[in-house]
Structures are given as C-alpha cells and as structure tokens.
Scaffold this motif. Structure first.
Motif, PDB file in Angstrom:
ATOM      1  N   HIS A 258       0.806  -1.217   0.000  1.00  0.00           N
ATOM      2  CA  HIS A 258       0.000   0.000   0.000  1.00  0.00           C
ATOM      3  C   HIS A 258       0.840   1.267   0.000  1.00  0.00           C
ATOM      4  O   HIS A 258       0.335   2.346   0.303  1.00  0.00           O
ATOM      5  N   GLY A 259       2.137   1.117  -0.356  1.00  0.00           N
ATOM      6  CA  GLY A 259       2.931   2.305  -0.631  1.00  0.00           C
ATOM      7  C   GLY A 259       4.123   2.567   0.244  1.00  0.00           C
ATOM      8  O   GLY A 259       4.725   3.637   0.137  1.00  0.00           O
ATOM      9  N   HIS A 260       4.480   1.654   1.130  1.00  0.00           N
ATOM     10  CA  HIS A 260       5.599   1.874   2.052  1.00  0.00           C
ATOM     11  C   HIS A 260       6.852   2.347   1.310  1.00  0.00           C
ATOM     12  O   HIS A 260       7.211   1.782   0.282  1.00  0.00           O
ATOM     13  N   PRO A 261       7.525   3.383   1.821  1.00  0.00           N
ATOM     14  CA  PRO A 261       7.228   4.077   3.083  1.00  0.00           C
ATOM     15  C   PRO A 261       6.280   5.269   2.955  1.00  0.00           C
ATOM     16  O   PRO A 261       5.716   5.715   3.948  1.00  0.00           O
ATOM     17  N   VAL A 262       6.085   5.815   1.729  1.00  0.00           N
ATOM     18  CA  VAL A 262       5.241   6.996   1.562  1.00  0.00           C
ATOM     19  C   VAL A 262       4.462   6.870   0.257  1.00  0.00           C
ATOM     20  O   VAL A 262       5.014   6.466  -0.770  1.00  0.00           O
ATOM     21  N   ARG A 263       3.195   7.226   0.308  1.00  0.00           N
ATOM     22  CA  ARG A 263       2.357   7.273  -0.879  1.00  0.00           C
ATOM     23  C   ARG A 263       1.632   8.609  -0.935  1.00  0.00           C
ATOM     24  O   ARG A 263       1.519   9.315   0.082  1.00  0.00           O
ATOM     25  N   VAL A 264       1.126   8.928  -2.097  1.00  0.00           N
ATOM     26  CA  VAL A 264       0.266  10.091  -2.263  1.00  0.00           C
ATOM     27  C   VAL A 264      -1.176   9.665  -1.988  1.00  0.00           C
ATOM     28  O   VAL A 264      -1.595   8.576  -2.364  1.00  0.00           O
ATOM     29  N   LEU A 265      -1.926  10.514  -1.303  1.00  0.00           N
ATOM     30  CA  LEU A 265      -3.359  10.309  -1.125  1.00  0.00           C
ATOM     31  C   LEU A 265      -4.072  11.525  -1.692  1.00  0.00           C
ATOM     32  O   LEU A 265      -3.872  12.644  -1.225  1.00  0.00           O
TER      33      LEU A 265
END
Length: 428
Positions: A258-265
C-alpha cells in the motif's frame, strides 16, 4: 494533528481537465520520457479503448481463469478475503462484514501495475524538482516529512475500473481491462505531511501549474513500449488543497503493498492519482502529460467525442452488499442485509434497498453520518417467503442530490460504473 482541510470545488477540477485535454490534442503538453508518436501508436493499437486495459487482460465478463497466485504482492491473499486478478487482488465484500468503518490493511485491495517493491524507509527519499520551483529543488527523507505538521483523513482509495465486470454481466457490453467486481475499494485512516507544505518548503513559485508525483515501482512496459514509472499530474490548486504524503495507514506504517514508506493520497479522486511508493515530484511551469492522464483514464466510446472525455478526476457513486454473490438465504426467516455506499462528490445521505427487482424501495438504516471522501455503512431486513432465484439491490443518494442510475453510460474501458447493481441470491 489537523483533521479538516478545505476542498477544491469540482468546477475547478473540471475546468483543469478540459484545459489539459485541449492542450494534449493541440500538442502543447510536455511528454517527459515517452515519445508522443509511441503513445499514439499504442493508443491506436488498442482501438481507442485504452491500451493499459486492453493489453494482457481478459475482457470483463469473460469466463474466469483458474485461481492462481498474484504476481508481486507481498501480503498473504487467502481466498476467503481476496480474489486474485493478475497482478491485483480484489477484496471480497463478505470479508468486510463486521470489520468496522475502516478497512483493515490485511483486507485492503491491491492494484499494482508491476510488482510491489520492498523499500527501506531509512534509505528512502523524495526528490522535488522542476521549473515551477525557485532554486534547485529539494530532497526530503522520511524523518523530514514526520517533522512537518501532520494531517490525517479517513478516505477511500478506489480503482477507476471498480465494477468493470458489471458492464458485461448487467448491461451486455464489451469492455477492456481487469474484470473487477466491486471490491477495488477500501477506506483507511491516512496520516502524513501535506503535499502543499512540502512544495512550499521546496520553493514553489506562482508560475507552477502542474505537480506530478512518480512511483518507485518498476517501469511499466505495454506492447513493447516503456511508459516509465507510474505518474499522473495534479493541478497545483489540488496539490495545495487536501493531498497528503501519507506514511501511516490505520495508525501503523504503510504496508509494502500500500505504498511503504510513503504514498500520495488524493481524496475522492480515481485511485491512479494516489501514487504508491512515491519518490519523485516534478513541479512544472508548463502543462505536464503522462500516459495516465490523457491516453488512459479517460472515457471513450460512442457516447463520447472521438478524442475522448476529459481526464478522470473524481470518483462516482456506488453501493455494495456485504453478501456473497449468489448467496443462499432461507425462506421464512428474517435476514439482516448490510452494505456500504460512497461517492466522490461528497457524503452519501440516503440509501434505499429493493428486494423485489426494483419495483419497490425502502430506506436502509444508516450507521454513519455522511462523510466526504468516505462511505456509509447501512442495513435493512428482509424476510423472503417464496423459494427461487431473486436479487437484492441498493441505490444511494449523495449530498449533491445525485442518485445511482439504472444504467451506466457505456465506455470502452469500463470506467466509473455507477448503476444500481442487481445482486443475485437464491431463496431456499
């Protein structure tokens, strides 16, 4: 921690989409990393139906393939929780019953273009660059993001093709792409730094018009054409509004898938906007183009102009039962039917349920107040008396006043299905 952010008006987003469409058609949009002739060739090879959906995926409504493991997904995918669809995993709706408002990470759907990368948070960094910034840009590590004021939002992420298989099974149409039923959605509590804060610290200027995050997963290759890393531009106004660089999901560090460590929401927008494993953000003083905002994730078909619709932004309105498809229900007993409804245009204010083929409708009981960017849970009771095949239906109305239609206007890629779903059951 701040929990409330102002929202960009949908009319502003629509104007932006129309401008970008005109610029692409006029050849004015910059195309970093992909030759425009290659994109036109790929688009033509897909017959105008959208190459990403048409390549390597069975048409929606086709006979399902034998179950197999999903390529490149890290977390366990037990069959009671997920249906495997190529490199993707769809959540089975019965698995959400009694889970509460938020979707547990172990039940959250997975949409991958390639494979989940396993990244080291200590070595991760975010490069912010481009001619929409003053100076040479900036680089941020995870600790740098966590040092900024945090923002949190409970919001859904939903694939634009969620419900695609229903174009075939309900409406008799032919569409291309992954044959999702309705399980390509989940709601989580996301926390992270505001993208706007990061852009300002990087030197955002008044000349910036587009912001384009890119993922760190493998480059995507379709029909022999390397489209590069998954990326999609946002208008600066949206980037400065409610977009988060999320590093937490439901109070825990983001899982790998689900995007580790950072994703855009990007709340309420189609899922392709919420880039996972973000590692690069381009800030441009000129309009930006990627395959994922012009050639793909637009609507094509006889109901649309030959050049297609504007790029997709906000999600549409849907409802789903937390009930197995073709469930068997005992006659002469009272059953509690539960489900969830959501809308990209704002919270859902009412849900109606029909158990007689849509002849009559009655209000469902809502467990939640209308929530922008989220869903509402609902329930209704039904005591079927006559054995045989039947269907149950739910239709939602959102705060904008829109109600789910009886049919979705066809588009070749099967995006944004929003019609009332005829959920089959057997009364025995």
């Amino acid at each position: 921690m701040i929990d409330v952010m102002p929202k960009t008006q949908p009319s502003d987003e629509t104007s932006y989409d129309r401008r970008r469409l005109r610029q692409w058609l006029d050849g004015d949009a910059r195309t970093p990393g992909v030759a425009r002739r290659d994109m036109l060739r790929l688009f033509a090879a897909a017959g105008g139906a959208g190459a990403l959906g048409a390549l390597g995926a069975a048409p929606a409504g086709a006979a399902p393939a034998a179950p197999r493991a999903a390529a490149g997904i890290v977390k366990p995918l037990p069959p009671e929780l997920f249906t495997i669809r190529g490199t993707n995993a769809e959540t089975n709706w019965p698995a959400l019953k009694d889970t509460g408002y938020l979707t547990p990470a172990d039940r959250f759907f997975v949409r991958n273009h390639t494979a989940t990368p396993v990244l080291d948070a200590a070595e991760w960094s975010l490069r912010v660059w481009g001619d929409g910034l003053r100076g040479g840009g900036a680089e941020f590590g995870l600790d740098d993001l966590k040092a900024l004021p945090s923002a949190a939002r409970s919001a859904f992420v939903e694939c634009a093709g969620n419900g695609r298989s229903l174009f075939a099974s309900q409406q008799g149409g032919t569409v291309s792409g992954t044959s999702w039923s309705l399980g390509a959605i989940g709601v989580a509590r996301w926390r992270g730094a505001r993208l706007g804060d990061v852009l300002r610290r990087a030197g955002l200027t008044r000349h910036a018009v587009d912001v384009m995050p890119s993922g760190l997963d493998d480059e995507y290759v379709a029909d022999g054409i390397n489209l590069g890393h998954v990326r999609r531009p946002l208008p600066v106004a949206k980037a400065l509004d409610d977009v988060i660089l999320a590093y937490e999901m439901n109070g825990e560090p983001l899982p790998a898938d689900h995007g580790h460590p950072v994703r855009v929401l990007v709340p309420s927008w189609v899922g392709i906007s919420s880039i996972k494993w973000v590692g690069d953000v381009q800030v441009s003083a000129e309009p930006l183009y990627s395959p994922w905002n012009t050639d793909f994730y637009r609507l094509f078909g006889t109901a649309y102009p030959p050049e297609g619709s504007e790029p997709l932004s906000r999600q549409t309105l849907k409802s789903a039962f937390e009930l197995p498809w073709n469930a068997t229900l005992a006659a002469g007993e009272t059953h509690r039917l539960t489900g969830r409804s959501w809308s990209g245009a704002g919270g859902v204010r009412a849900v109606e349920v029909s158990t007689d083929g849509g002849v009559t409708w009655r209000r469902a009981k809502l467990a939640d107040a209308p929530r922008a960017d989220g869903w509402v849970r609902w329930s209704a009771t039904w005591r079927p008396e006559r054995p045989g095949p039947a269907d149950v239906r739910a239709r939602a109305t959102d705060v904008s006043g829109r109600t789910q239609p009886a049919q979705t206007v066809h588009n070749d890629q099967g995006y944004l299905f929003d019609a009332v779903v005829r959920h089959p059951v057997t009364v025995a």
